[in-house]
Design a protein around this motif. Structure first.
Motif, mmCIF file in Angstrom:
data_model
loop_
_atom_site.group_PDB
_atom_site.id
_atom_site.type_symbol
_atom_site.label_atom_id
_atom_site.label_comp_id
_atom_site.label_asym_id
_atom_site.label_seq_id
_atom_site.Cartn_x
_atom_site.Cartn_y
_atom_site.Cartn_z
ATOM 1 N N ASP A 188 1.631 8.815 -6.244
ATOM 2 C CA ASP A 188 1.756 10.703 -5.622
ATOM 3 C C ASP A 188 3.172 11.311 -6.055
ATOM 4 O OD1 ASP A 188 0.143 10.670 -3.551
ATOM 5 O OD2 ASP A 188 1.317 10.121 -1.734
ATOM 6 N N ALA A 189 4.249 10.217 -6.801
ATOM 7 C CA ALA A 189 5.142 10.529 -7.856
ATOM 8 C C ALA A 189 4.603 11.390 -9.054
ATOM 9 C CB ALA A 189 6.323 9.570 -7.265
ATOM 10 N N LEU A 190 3.980 10.261 -9.456
ATOM 11 C CA LEU A 190 2.956 10.790 -11.141
ATOM 12 C C LEU A 190 2.255 12.238 -10.472
ATOM 13 C CD1 LEU A 190 2.164 6.365 -11.779
ATOM 14 C CD2 LEU A 190 4.124 8.158 -12.515
ATOM 15 N N GLY A 191 2.134 12.039 -9.813
ATOM 16 C CA GLY A 191 1.016 13.160 -9.652
ATOM 17 C C GLY A 191 1.638 14.381 -9.564
ATOM 18 N N LEU A 192 2.989 14.479 -9.228
ATOM 19 C CA LEU A 192 3.782 15.027 -9.007
ATOM 20 C C LEU A 192 4.523 15.168 -10.170
ATOM 21 C CD1 LEU A 192 5.881 14.640 -6.034
ATOM 22 C CD2 LEU A 192 4.130 16.602 -6.392
ATOM 23 N N THR B 221 1.288 -1.358 -0.128
ATOM 24 C CA THR B 221 -0.566 0.015 -0.459
ATOM 25 C C THR B 221 0.826 1.434 -0.270
ATOM 26 O OG1 THR B 221 -1.901 -1.193 1.058
ATOM 27 C CG2 THR B 221 -1.755 1.282 1.079
ATOM 28 N N VAL B 222 2.299 1.033 1.057
ATOM 29 C CA VAL B 222 3.138 2.184 0.837
ATOM 30 C C VAL B 222 3.533 2.503 -0.427
ATOM 31 C CG1 VAL B 222 4.666 3.202 1.934
ATOM 32 C CG2 VAL B 222 3.197 2.504 3.124
ATOM 33 N N ARG B 223 4.087 1.573 -1.166
ATOM 34 C CA ARG B 223 4.533 1.715 -2.194
ATOM 35 C C ARG B 223 3.923 2.344 -3.569
ATOM 36 N NH1 ARG B 223 6.731 -2.767 -1.023
ATOM 37 N NH2 ARG B 223 5.545 -4.072 -2.543
ATOM 38 N N ARG B 224 2.132 1.326 -3.594
ATOM 39 C CA ARG B 224 1.014 1.860 -4.377
ATOM 40 C C ARG B 224 1.495 3.509 -4.317
ATOM 41 N NH1 ARG B 224 -1.214 -3.145 -3.499
ATOM 42 N NH2 ARG B 224 -2.525 -1.339 -1.844
ATOM 43 N N ARG B 225 0.491 4.367 -2.763
ATOM 44 C CA ARG B 225 0.430 5.363 -2.603
ATOM 45 C C ARG B 225 2.465 6.477 -3.081
ATOM 46 N NH1 ARG B 225 -3.080 5.428 2.876
ATOM 47 N NH2 ARG B 225 -4.880 4.100 2.534
ATOM 48 N N LEU B 226 2.950 5.966 -2.847
ATOM 49 C CA LEU B 226 3.975 6.432 -3.232
ATOM 50 C C LEU B 226 4.137 7.046 -4.846
ATOM 51 C CD1 LEU B 226 7.119 5.526 -0.302
ATOM 52 C CD2 LEU B 226 6.008 7.893 -0.702
ATOM 53 N N CYS C 187 11.143 7.295 -13.142
ATOM 54 C CA CYS C 187 11.788 7.966 -12.307
ATOM 55 C C CYS C 187 11.053 7.578 -11.136
ATOM 56 C CB CYS C 187 12.191 9.975 -12.087
ATOM 57 S SG CYS C 187 12.442 10.825 -10.763
ATOM 58 N N ALA C 188 9.663 7.183 -10.640
ATOM 59 C CA ALA C 188 9.227 7.088 -9.776
ATOM 60 C C ALA C 188 9.704 5.669 -9.220
ATOM 61 C CB ALA C 188 7.819 7.393 -10.140
ATOM 62 N N SER C 189 9.791 4.692 -10.265
ATOM 63 C CA SER C 189 10.335 3.766 -9.758
ATOM 64 C C SER C 189 11.028 3.166 -9.567
ATOM 65 C CB SER C 189 10.607 2.392 -11.692
ATOM 66 O OG SER C 189 8.912 2.417 -11.554
ATOM 67 N N ARG C 190 12.272 4.543 -9.801
ATOM 68 C CA ARG C 190 14.007 4.108 -9.464
ATOM 69 C C ARG C 190 13.584 4.785 -7.865
ATOM 70 N NH1 ARG C 190 15.982 6.897 -14.122
ATOM 71 N NH2 ARG C 190 15.619 8.391 -13.307
ATOM 72 N N ILE C 191 13.178 5.571 -7.448
ATOM 73 C CA ILE C 191 12.837 6.405 -6.247
ATOM 74 C C ILE C 191 12.318 5.078 -5.465
ATOM 75 C CG2 ILE C 191 11.403 8.015 -4.655
ATOM 76 C CD1 ILE C 191 11.605 9.622 -7.022
ATOM 77 N N LEU C 192 11.088 4.860 -6.276
ATOM 78 C CA LEU C 192 10.312 3.453 -5.291
ATOM 79 C C LEU C 192 11.739 2.342 -4.487
ATOM 80 C CD1 LEU C 192 7.108 3.054 -6.423
ATOM 81 C CD2 LEU C 192 7.559 4.221 -3.938
#
Length: 84
Positions: free
Chosen positions: A67-71, A59-64, A77-82
């Motif tokens: 949110d990253a895509l929303g930014l 759930t935390v990964r999905r929400r992050l 890039c979002a995948s690398r952050i996760l």
């Protein structure tokens, strides 16, 4: 969220399925179902809160990611952050 849990439970869905649909940990579903069963309609009402509900790592990964895509970050890039 509490009302959704109770409504899904009334439809006969198992706890794990409700947790997936409402995007909470299965323990949270168990808590609210048991409070509703014990206290009826006042069960899911607000009480003094002790701790925030536990969120599963998925759930935390999905929400992050959401949110990253929303930014405006790319999926790459979002995948690398996760991963970090």
């Amino acid at each position: 969220m509490r009302a959704q849990i109770v409504l899904h439970a009334a439809r006969g869905l198992p706890n794990t399925r409700i947790a997936e649909r409402v995007d909470v940990h299965v323990d949270t579903v168990r808590t609210w179902r048991s409070r509703f069963a014990e206290l009826g309609l006042p069960g899911p009402a607000d009480r003094k809160r002790g701790v925030a509900p536990f969120l599963s790592p998925a759930t935390v990964r999905r929400r992050l990611a959401r949110d990253a895509l929303g930014l405006g970050l790319s999926r790459c890039c979002a995948s690398r952050i996760l991963i970090k």
